[in-house]
Write a protein that holds these residues in place. Structure first.
Motif, PDB file in Angstrom:
ATOM      1  N   PHE A   1       0.866  -1.192   0.000  1.00  0.00           N
ATOM      2  CA  PHE A   1       0.000   0.000   0.000  1.00  0.00           C
ATOM      3  C   PHE A   1       0.897   1.233   0.000  1.00  0.00           C
ATOM      4  CE2 PHE A   1       0.899  -1.734   4.171  1.00  0.00           C
ATOM      5  CZ  PHE A   1       1.560  -0.672   4.768  1.00  0.00           C
ATOM      6  N   TYR A   2       0.283   2.392  -0.053  1.00  0.00           N
ATOM      7  CA  TYR A   2       1.004   3.658   0.126  1.00  0.00           C
ATOM      8  C   TYR A   2       0.088   4.532   0.965  1.00  0.00           C
ATOM      9  CZ  TYR A   2       4.099   7.580  -1.362  1.00  0.00           C
ATOM     10  OH  TYR A   2       4.986   8.623  -1.429  1.00  0.00           O
ATOM     11  N   LYS A   3       0.523   4.792   2.191  1.00  0.00           N
ATOM     12  CA  LYS A   3      -0.302   5.555   3.140  1.00  0.00           C
ATOM     13  C   LYS A   3      -0.567   6.975   2.640  1.00  0.00           C
ATOM     14  CE  LYS A   3      -1.004   2.793   6.746  1.00  0.00           C
ATOM     15  NZ  LYS A   3       0.014   2.555   7.785  1.00  0.00           N
ATOM     16  N   ARG A   4      -1.545   7.588   3.251  1.00  0.00           N
ATOM     17  CA  ARG A   4      -1.964   8.944   2.861  1.00  0.00           C
ATOM     18  C   ARG A   4      -0.770   9.910   2.801  1.00  0.00           C
ATOM     19  NH1 ARG A   4      -7.139  12.174   5.336  1.00  0.00           N
ATOM     20  NH2 ARG A   4      -6.582  14.209   4.518  1.00  0.00           N
ATOM     21  N   HIS A   5      -0.696  10.649   1.704  1.00  0.00           N
ATOM     22  CA  HIS A   5       0.432  11.564   1.513  1.00  0.00           C
ATOM     23  C   HIS A   5       0.091  12.636   0.476  1.00  0.00           C
ATOM     24  CE1 HIS A   5       0.824   8.737  -1.814  1.00  0.00           C
ATOM     25  NE2 HIS A   5       1.486   9.682  -2.468  1.00  0.00           N
ATOM     26  N   LEU A   6       0.990  13.595   0.375  1.00  0.00           N
ATOM     27  CA  LEU A   6       0.935  14.622  -0.668  1.00  0.00           C
ATOM     28  C   LEU A   6       2.163  14.385  -1.549  1.00  0.00           C
ATOM     29  CD1 LEU A   6      -0.882  17.152  -1.085  1.00  0.00           C
ATOM     30  CD2 LEU A   6       0.801  18.451   0.247  1.00  0.00           C
ATOM     31  N   ASP A   7       2.052  14.652  -2.855  1.00  0.00           N
ATOM     32  CA  ASP A   7       3.174  14.346  -3.750  1.00  0.00           C
ATOM     33  C   ASP A   7       4.277  15.393  -3.773  1.00  0.00           C
ATOM     34  OD1 ASP A   7       2.242  11.902  -4.472  1.00  0.00           O
ATOM     35  OD2 ASP A   7       1.506  12.492  -6.449  1.00  0.00           O
ATOM     36  N   VAL A   8       4.102  16.467  -3.039  1.00  0.00           N
ATOM     37  CA  VAL A   8       5.178  17.458  -3.015  1.00  0.00           C
ATOM     38  C   VAL A   8       5.678  17.668  -1.600  1.00  0.00           C
ATOM     39  CG1 VAL A   8       4.567  18.784  -5.058  1.00  0.00           C
ATOM     40  CG2 VAL A   8       3.483  19.329  -2.904  1.00  0.00           C
TER      41      VAL A   8
ATOM     42  N   GLU B   1      -4.309  15.311  -1.015  1.00  0.00           N
ATOM     43  CA  GLU B   1      -3.751  14.132  -0.348  1.00  0.00           C
ATOM     44  C   GLU B   1      -4.450  12.891  -0.866  1.00  0.00           C
ATOM     45  OE1 GLU B   1      -3.583  14.535   3.874  1.00  0.00           O
ATOM     46  OE2 GLU B   1      -2.314  16.314   3.732  1.00  0.00           O
ATOM     47  N   HIS B   2      -3.732  11.788  -0.862  1.00  0.00           N
ATOM     48  CA  HIS B   2      -4.278  10.550  -1.430  1.00  0.00           C
ATOM     49  C   HIS B   2      -3.518   9.366  -0.863  1.00  0.00           C
ATOM     50  CE1 HIS B   2      -0.965  12.023  -3.882  1.00  0.00           C
ATOM     51  NE2 HIS B   2      -0.678  10.752  -4.128  1.00  0.00           N
ATOM     52  N   GLU B   3      -4.040   8.170  -1.081  1.00  0.00           N
ATOM     53  CA  GLU B   3      -3.334   6.969  -0.642  1.00  0.00           C
ATOM     54  C   GLU B   3      -3.678   5.811  -1.561  1.00  0.00           C
ATOM     55  OE1 GLU B   3      -6.153   6.209   3.140  1.00  0.00           O
ATOM     56  OE2 GLU B   3      -4.544   4.719   2.959  1.00  0.00           O
TER      57      GLU B   3
HETATM   58 MN    MN Z   1       1.232   9.987  -4.510  1.00  0.00          MN
END
Ligand code: MN
Ligand code: OGA
Length: 221
Positions: free
Chosen positions: A123-130, A189-191
């Motif tokens: 998975f990839y936990k909640r984050h912002l790409d910058v 934000e996304h995950e």
């Molecule tokens: Mn991302």
């Protein structure tokens, strides 16, 4: 009934409208199944041959591996010399950048792209790409390569949309073959929810800076 034929311009217009009005947009059939099949074969071959590295978070001195945050494996692509199978995708993205620049005045000048593989259970936990040091990323783009993906396979991209009343709305998108999702890298934000089977994608960022002279570290974010 006749199939609706959509020009690239109509497609890009739908994506722009979505980004402007809600911060994100997606288009199914950005790639047709033959194009997806070719990219999927190139990506899975390279993955089996050990061409990928475990993805990390942060850039340069901030770089770290943390599989509690993300468990995908990636391979950076040279967009000046992409794998043959990726050419139709790269060409369409270049055309999209030109269209976005003409109509959105974003000043997009570069892109960076990588293959991604999420092995089962990752998975990839909640984050912002910058982060502070990656401000050049303006629009995130992800194209999925998974045939016959069903909700039970998990691996949804979950996007969090802030609402005017202070609440938050969630949108879940399945990583379906040929589907392209793009969103504002700076604000949304996304995950990636845990994938219950191996999940393939090609992920990238449209940026407003000239390429840096130093390539990203192997496997870096
Ligand atoms: Mn991302
Ligand atoms: C990323 C990411 C989402 C996806 O690589 O930063 O958020 O759906 N990917 O693969």
């Amino acid at each position: 009934m006749d199939a609706v034929v959509q020009t690239n311009e109509q497609l890009f217009e739908i994506l722009i409208t979505g980004i402007l009005t809600q911060g994100y947009a997606y288009a199914d059939d950005f790639l047709n199944h033959t194009e997806v099949q070719a990219i999927l074969e190139a990506s899975s071959r390279s993955f089996e041959q050990g061409g990928f590295s475990i993805a990390g978070i942060g850039k340069k001195q901030h770089y770290q591996l943390n599989q509690n945050i993300r468990g995908d494996h990636i391979q950076w692509l040279d967009h000046h010399n992409p794998p043959l199978a990726c050419l139709p995708f790269f060409d369409r993205l270049q055309e999209m950048i030109r269209y976005f620049n003409r109509n959105l005045y974003l000043g997009l000048r570069d892109m960076e792209l990588h293959f991604a593989v999420y092995p089962e259970g990752t998975f990839y936990k909640r984050h912002l790409d910058v982060f502070q040091h990656t401000r050049a990323r303006k629009i995130s783009v992800i194209c999925y390569l998974n045939f016959d993906w069903v909700p039970e396979d998990g691996g949804q991209l979950r996007i969090y949309l802030p609402q005017e009343d202070g609440t938050e709305q969630q949108v879940d998108l399945l990583p379906l073959a040929g589907r392209l999702v793009c969103f504002n890298s700076q604000s949304l934000e996304h995950e990636v929810l845990p994938a219950r089977r191996r999940r393939y994608s090609i992920t990238g960022w449209l940026k407003d800076e000239q390429p840096l002279f130093t390539p990203p570290l192997p496997g870096s974010y």
